[in-house]
Write an enzyme that holds these catalytic residues in place. Structure first.
Site, PDB file in Angstrom:
ATOM      1  N   CYS A 105      36.167  70.458  37.437  1.00 41.55           N
ATOM      2  CA  CYS A 105      36.767  69.214  36.969  1.00 41.55           C
ATOM      3  C   CYS A 105      38.096  69.518  36.276  1.00 41.55           C
ATOM      4  O   CYS A 105      38.149  70.383  35.395  1.00 41.55           O
ATOM      5  CB  CYS A 105      35.801  68.533  36.001  1.00 41.55           C
ATOM      6  SG  CYS A 105      36.551  67.171  35.116  1.00 41.55           S
ATOM      7  N   LYS A 155      50.392  30.335  49.235  1.00 40.67           N
ATOM      8  CA  LYS A 155      49.943  31.024  48.024  1.00 40.67           C
ATOM      9  C   LYS A 155      51.180  31.555  47.315  1.00 40.67           C
ATOM     10  O   LYS A 155      51.778  32.540  47.728  1.00 40.67           O
ATOM     11  CB  LYS A 155      48.993  32.162  48.374  1.00 40.67           C
ATOM     12  CG  LYS A 155      48.393  32.807  47.135  1.00 40.67           C
ATOM     13  CD  LYS A 155      47.258  33.737  47.502  1.00 40.67           C
ATOM     14  CE  LYS A 155      46.512  34.220  46.270  1.00 40.67           C
ATOM     15  NZ  LYS A 155      47.324  35.031  45.380  1.00 40.67           N
ATOM     16  N   LYS A 215      45.924  36.311  53.334  1.00 44.91           N
ATOM     17  CA  LYS A 215      47.119  37.060  52.953  1.00 44.91           C
ATOM     18  C   LYS A 215      47.973  37.423  54.164  1.00 44.91           C
ATOM     19  O   LYS A 215      47.449  37.683  55.240  1.00 44.91           O
ATOM     20  CB  LYS A 215      46.703  38.355  52.248  1.00 44.91           C
ATOM     21  CG  LYS A 215      45.976  38.159  50.942  1.00 44.91           C
ATOM     22  CD  LYS A 215      46.923  37.714  49.862  1.00 44.91           C
ATOM     23  CE  LYS A 215      46.315  37.807  48.487  1.00 44.91           C
ATOM     24  NZ  LYS A 215      46.278  39.124  47.911  1.00 44.91           N
ATOM     25  N   CYS A 271      37.366  68.729  32.311  1.00 45.44           N
ATOM     26  CA  CYS A 271      36.414  69.442  31.459  1.00 45.44           C
ATOM     27  C   CYS A 271      35.986  70.793  32.030  1.00 45.44           C
ATOM     28  O   CYS A 271      35.283  71.545  31.367  1.00 45.44           O
ATOM     29  CB  CYS A 271      35.192  68.577  31.182  1.00 45.44           C
ATOM     30  SG  CYS A 271      34.108  68.430  32.603  1.00 45.44           S
ATOM     31  N   ASP A 326      53.606  33.318  44.746  1.00 44.57           N
ATOM     32  CA  ASP A 326      53.480  34.582  44.034  1.00 44.57           C
ATOM     33  C   ASP A 326      54.083  34.432  42.639  1.00 44.57           C
ATOM     34  O   ASP A 326      55.231  34.739  42.400  1.00 44.57           O
ATOM     35  CB  ASP A 326      54.199  35.674  44.829  1.00 44.57           C
ATOM     36  CG  ASP A 326      53.549  37.019  44.620  1.00 44.57           C
ATOM     37  OD1 ASP A 326      52.547  37.081  43.888  1.00 44.57           O
ATOM     38  OD2 ASP A 326      54.050  38.003  45.176  1.00 44.57           O
ATOM     39  N   CYS A 355      32.241  64.984  39.050  1.00 47.05           N
ATOM     40  CA  CYS A 355      32.191  65.992  38.001  1.00 47.05           C
ATOM     41  C   CYS A 355      30.818  65.865  37.364  1.00 47.05           C
ATOM     42  O   CYS A 355      30.415  64.765  36.980  1.00 47.05           O
ATOM     43  CB  CYS A 355      33.277  65.710  36.970  1.00 47.05           C
ATOM     44  SG  CYS A 355      32.950  66.455  35.372  1.00 47.05           S
ATOM     45  N   GLU A 379      47.707  25.260  51.639  1.00 49.15           N
ATOM     46  CA  GLU A 379      48.907  25.382  50.795  1.00 49.15           C
ATOM     47  C   GLU A 379      49.400  26.821  50.864  1.00 49.15           C
ATOM     48  O   GLU A 379      48.608  27.727  51.072  1.00 49.15           O
ATOM     49  CB  GLU A 379      48.547  25.156  49.319  1.00 49.15           C
ATOM     50  CG  GLU A 379      48.272  23.766  48.884  1.00 49.15           C
ATOM     51  CD  GLU A 379      47.425  23.775  47.605  1.00 49.15           C
ATOM     52  OE1 GLU A 379      47.585  22.874  46.810  1.00 49.15           O
ATOM     53  OE2 GLU A 379      46.616  24.707  47.416  1.00 49.15           O
ATOM     54  N   LYS A 388      41.241  25.418  51.146  1.00 51.26           N
ATOM     55  CA  LYS A 388      40.161  24.923  50.286  1.00 51.26           C
ATOM     56  C   LYS A 388      39.400  23.826  51.024  1.00 51.26           C
ATOM     57  O   LYS A 388      40.043  22.952  51.642  1.00 51.26           O
ATOM     58  CB  LYS A 388      40.728  24.330  48.995  1.00 51.26           C
ATOM     59  CG  LYS A 388      41.447  25.346  48.145  1.00 51.26           C
ATOM     60  CD  LYS A 388      42.203  24.694  47.000  1.00 51.26           C
ATOM     61  CE  LYS A 388      43.099  25.732  46.358  1.00 51.26           C
ATOM     62  NZ  LYS A 388      44.200  25.156  45.609  1.00 51.26           N
ATOM     63  N   TYR A 423      48.163  23.036  41.905  1.00 53.56           N
ATOM     64  CA  TYR A 423      47.261  23.141  43.052  1.00 53.56           C
ATOM     65  C   TYR A 423      45.815  22.785  42.736  1.00 53.56           C
ATOM     66  O   TYR A 423      44.943  22.945  43.579  1.00 53.56           O
ATOM     67  CB  TYR A 423      47.334  24.538  43.687  1.00 53.56           C
ATOM     68  CG  TYR A 423      47.115  25.688  42.722  1.00 53.56           C
ATOM     69  CD1 TYR A 423      48.096  26.651  42.539  1.00 53.56           C
ATOM     70  CD2 TYR A 423      45.938  25.820  42.008  1.00 53.56           C
ATOM     71  CE1 TYR A 423      47.920  27.711  41.673  1.00 53.56           C
ATOM     72  CE2 TYR A 423      45.744  26.872  41.141  1.00 53.56           C
ATOM     73  CZ  TYR A 423      46.738  27.820  40.976  1.00 53.56           C
ATOM     74  OH  TYR A 423      46.552  28.856  40.113  1.00 53.56           O
ATOM     75  N   CYS A 442      32.213  65.376  29.651  1.00 52.70           N
ATOM     76  CA  CYS A 442      33.566  65.397  30.222  1.00 52.70           C
ATOM     77  C   CYS A 442      34.392  64.339  29.494  1.00 52.70           C
ATOM     78  O   CYS A 442      34.050  63.152  29.504  1.00 52.70           O
ATOM     79  CB  CYS A 442      33.510  65.101  31.720  1.00 52.70           C
ATOM     80  SG  CYS A 442      35.144  64.877  32.457  1.00 52.70           S
TER      81      CYS A 442
END
Ligand code: IVH
Length: 788
Positions: free
Chosen positions: A418, A126, A324, A421, A128, A448, A124, A300, A236, A454
């Site tokens: 860092c 996909k 994809k 901190c 969005d 860090c 199928e 599937k 689906y 921190c």
């Protein structure tokens, strides 16, 4: 006949006519009447219902206009979790997936019982959009919910009712009493353009892409707004189903279509991975001309018995994958690189970009992952870069266009302190234990060293600690955590348990009730399960699944704290690096102090206690010696050593003569074994690991006995149908611990088939071949008999 009776009859007739038109229009894609005719019938129904309000029912087509607005969405628990999908980006990934499926089903290429071992896959697009669940009881739509985090979603019943292609009642016959349909709510490209044009005209909010438009439209507290948006639905799959068992994925989807649910027109059945790749290419070529946006295709396993057999890994099914399409890319300028400090102190570079629209979304930041990635890209500040965005994934810097590098481009430098901190930033060391030696190399991550001192790490650590899947403290959102840390009220997760009413009520946005609520939910969180607690600690690389595994396998905080890294690697799916992270986390004095404080302040771990046999099945002396990584001793050599000497002490104490007399170990390896155990620290370490494995309940077995001595050695079992008392994975594990092999298909050589309710072709085959069959009750009794 009275007037009311007449009206009732006409109303019923109009409803069924409108439902039928709707079905033809949305599901069959064959409109049967002109829109004007539909509108005329619709208005007639509206007028009759206005005259007879007592005859209005929630499943009338007129009820899609949206009722009263809500003040908040209610919560919905998904009894069958709504999972996500693993991704394939390249053809190789899909072939790997297919191989894993076949291996998972014990169907290597050419297997006699696997029909040539070509797996059937449903294919199928996909879509969005957003995943939703629609619950039908007695054929009526009673609830719609968002996916949420997969376990808990939001009740959007009023909104889904407004979507014309969602049937308010099921068509045809034979539908089960309870049917939870899963699918995607989305907006077509045309619907999206229309909506944005209308929004722009009325000065409303416009949307970046159809997906955002669909999400924004569905999550409206006022269903009238949702009703005015061109949302569509495509199903689906299913969630909870009572009273029916589907045999195949494609059959199930086609059945849903007969019951009135819209399905994809592109649904196909493919045999084998190559056919899936053909489908992927075909849809890819037609992608631009489809009426809606898609970001890939979904495959599937078609046989639902096989789906059940494959089961799940973490939050993804092993029987499905999203393949994809390549993401869209754009050029832009890298304005700067900033460094962010994460939960584990990792200081990561983030690209600040000249904003650019990629696949419909403005992108101003992109991840650079780590400094190795910066070096690999060779990126400098001021460069022109290629940005890629794939669906929901964080945009990435793909490549530098070096020809466009300006003269004043600057290198990317890791800060020495860092940025949050001021503590030192250090490069992580990678420790590799191989062949008895520890080698250190520079890691790609900078950290860090400030840890909970921190503020950035402390905030993230607390946000993680209180999150739903961890300690589940309600009402402690990110903003509140920030205040608590910035005001110095909380310097470690343990400090949450000493917060007072006076301290909380002073915080921004708090009053008496909210303060009491927060303190109550902190108090309630005091009794987490061991697994939640371990997860909440935020050990690097330890996600929810690993935390559950540690809790289940070791059963107590004390054992987890003390576990040696080598021992941890005996757990399924725990590799050397994760084991090392776990061990060093608990070795750290500061971490131990926080844990002690948590316990001292009333955190009480639930369900501590028993060790699980998870270690037991796979441990042999040979495997153990192999794990010690003695130079020049490979797995077979280790096994031969184990067979010859039978115990660890035997191997440690073996002298030159013993070793020389040994077969299956070459000269170099023999010498190496001697040298290895001549070092007291190696012998001690091996003894410590062995002792701990014993402490943790491992049944130390010498080489051959492991399988041969077990009661079901040499037997092949098959599990089919649904098991109620234990999952298939557990049943399989138990059978294997008794020495049996567990196969995916029945043959004349099968020793026994365990058949639960819903068993189909495998049970039939077993009966045909005269293979022994038992139900779950008998199976459990048998396991009990063996103490498994
Ligand atoms: S199946 C266990 N099929 O993709 C199966 N999902 O990454 C879970 N999606 O949350 C989903 N089209 O929102 C499936 N044909 C399709 C789909 C699809 C779109 C979305 C869905 C899901 C996400 C998983």
């Amino acid at each position: 006949m009275t007037d009311a009776q007449n009206a009732a009859e006409r109303i019923a007739a109009l409803r069924s006519e409108l439902d039928a038109h709707n079905y033809r229009y949305y599901v069959l894609d064959e409109p049967s009447v002109p829109d004007a005719e539909y509108d005329r019938l619709f208005r007639e129904l509206q007028a009759l219902e206005a005259d007879h309000p007592e005859l209005v029912t929630p499943d009338s087509p007129t009820q899609r206009v949206g009722g009263a607005a809500l003040s908040a969405f209610g919560e919905v628990r998904h009894e069958v979790p709504m999972l996500s999908l693993g991704n394939a980006f390249e053809e190789g990934d899909l072939l790997d997936f297919d191989r894993r499926v076949r291996e998972g089903l014990d169907l290597p290429a050419g297997d006699l019982f696997g029909g040539g071992a070509e797996i059937g896959y449903s294919c199928e697009p996909k879509l969005d959009g957003l995943a939703v669940s629609l619950l039908y009881e007695q054929g009526r739509l009673v609830r719609g919910a968002t996916r949420g985090d997969g376990s808990m979603g939001e009740d959007i019943s009023a909104n889904v009712r407004t979507i014309r292609s969602v049937p308010l009642k099921l068509q045809g016959k034979g539908w089960p009493a309870v049917l939870e349909v899963r699918g995607e709510v989305f907006m077509s490209k045309a619907g999206f353009e229309r909506l944005n044009a209308a929004q722009a005209e009325t000065g409303g909010k416009t949307f970046a892409n159809p997906r955002n438009a669909a999400a924004g439209s569905l999550r409206q507290l006022d269903p009238k707004i949702t009703a005015s948006r061109p949302l569509e639905f495509c199903c689906y799959g299913v969630g909870r189903v009572e009273g029916i068992v589907f045999a195949t994925q494609v059959g199930m989807i086609e059945q849903l279509r007969e019951w009135g649910l819209p399905i994809s027109r592109e649904l196909k059945l493919a045999k084998g991975a190559e056919a899936c790749l053909d489908y992927y290419r075909d849809i890819g070529e037609r992608r631009a001309s489809l009426a809606y946006e898609i970001d890939g295709v979904v495959f599937k396993v078609n046989d639902i018995g096989q789906q059940r057999e494959l089961g799940f890994r973490a939050r993804e099914p092993r029987w499905a994958i999203a393949h994809k399409f390549p993401a869209s890319e754009e050029l832009t300028e890298l304005l700067d690189v900033e460094f962010q400090v994460g939960r584990t102190g990792a200081v990561t570079p983030v690209a600040r970009l000249r904003p650019v629209k990629v696949a419909g979304v403005m992108v101003a930041n992109a991840t650079l992952h780590n400094m190795d990635e910066v070096a690999r890209l060779g990126v400098m500040i001021g460069d022109t870069v290629i940005i890629r965005r794939a669906g929901d994934v964080i945009p990435q810097v793909m490549q530098v266009v070096t020809e466009r590098r300006p003269a004043d481009a600057r290198p990317v430098e890791v800060p020495q302190c860092c940025p949050v901190c001021g503590s030192a930033v250090e490069r992580t060391q990678l420790v590799k234990r191989s062949k008895g030696k520890e080698t250190f190399s520079e890691g790609s991550v900078y950290r860090c060293v400030g840890r909970l001192a921190c503020a950035a790490q402390l905030k993230q650590a607390i946000i993680h600690f209180v999150s739903r899947r961890a300690m589940d403290i309600d009402g402690l959102g990110d903003k509140i955590v920030e205040q608590l840390v910035d005001k110095g009220l909380v310097a470690s997760p343990a400090d949450l348990y000493t917060l007072t009413y006076e301290q909380v009520v002073e915080l921004e946005g708090f009053a008496e009730l909210s303060t009491n609520n927060l303190l109550a939910s902190i108090a309630e969180s005091r009794t987490p399960t061991l697994a939640r607690f371990i997860y909440a600690l935020g050990i690097p690389d330890v996600g929810e699944e690993t935390a559950k595994l540690l809790a289940r396998a070791l059963g107590s905080l004390e054992r987890i704290e003390q576990a040696l890294p080598e021992v941890l690697t005996y757990l399924p799916d725990v590799g050397g690096e994760v084991a090392y992270e776990i061990h060093s986390f608990f070795e750290d004095a500061h971490n131990r102090a926080v844990i002690e404080q948590l316990l001292a302040r009333g955190v009480e771990l639930q369900d501590q206690g028993e060790l699980h046999a998870e270690f037991a099945a796979s441990t042999t002396l040979g495997g153990f010696l192999d794990k010690l990584n003695i130079p020049f001793v490979a797995a077979t050599g280790a096994k031969n050593l184990a067979e010859r000497f039978q115990t660890l002490e035997g191997v440690i104490g073996a002298d030159w003569l013993d070793l020389s007399a040994m077969k299956g170990l070459n000269e170099k390896a023999r010498q190496s074994v001697r040298e290895f155990f001549a070092k007291p620290e190696n012998a001690e370490r091996a003894r410590a690991i062995e002792a701990q494995l014993r402490d943790f309940g491992m049944h130390w077995q010498s080489e051959k006995k492991v399988v041969e001595g077990l009661p079901l050695a040499g037997q092949t079992w098959v599990l089919t149908g649904t098991l109620d008392v234990m999952s298939r994975d557990v049943a399989k594990e138990k059978l294997e611990s008794l020495g049996a092999k567990v196969a995916g298909s029945v043959s004349a050589k099968t020793s026994c088939v365990v058949a639960g309710p819903g068993a189909g072709s495998k049970l039939a085959k077993a009966n045909e071949l005269g293979v022994k069959v038992m139900d779950e009750q008998a199976f459990v009794a048998l396991l009990d008999g063996y103490g498994a």
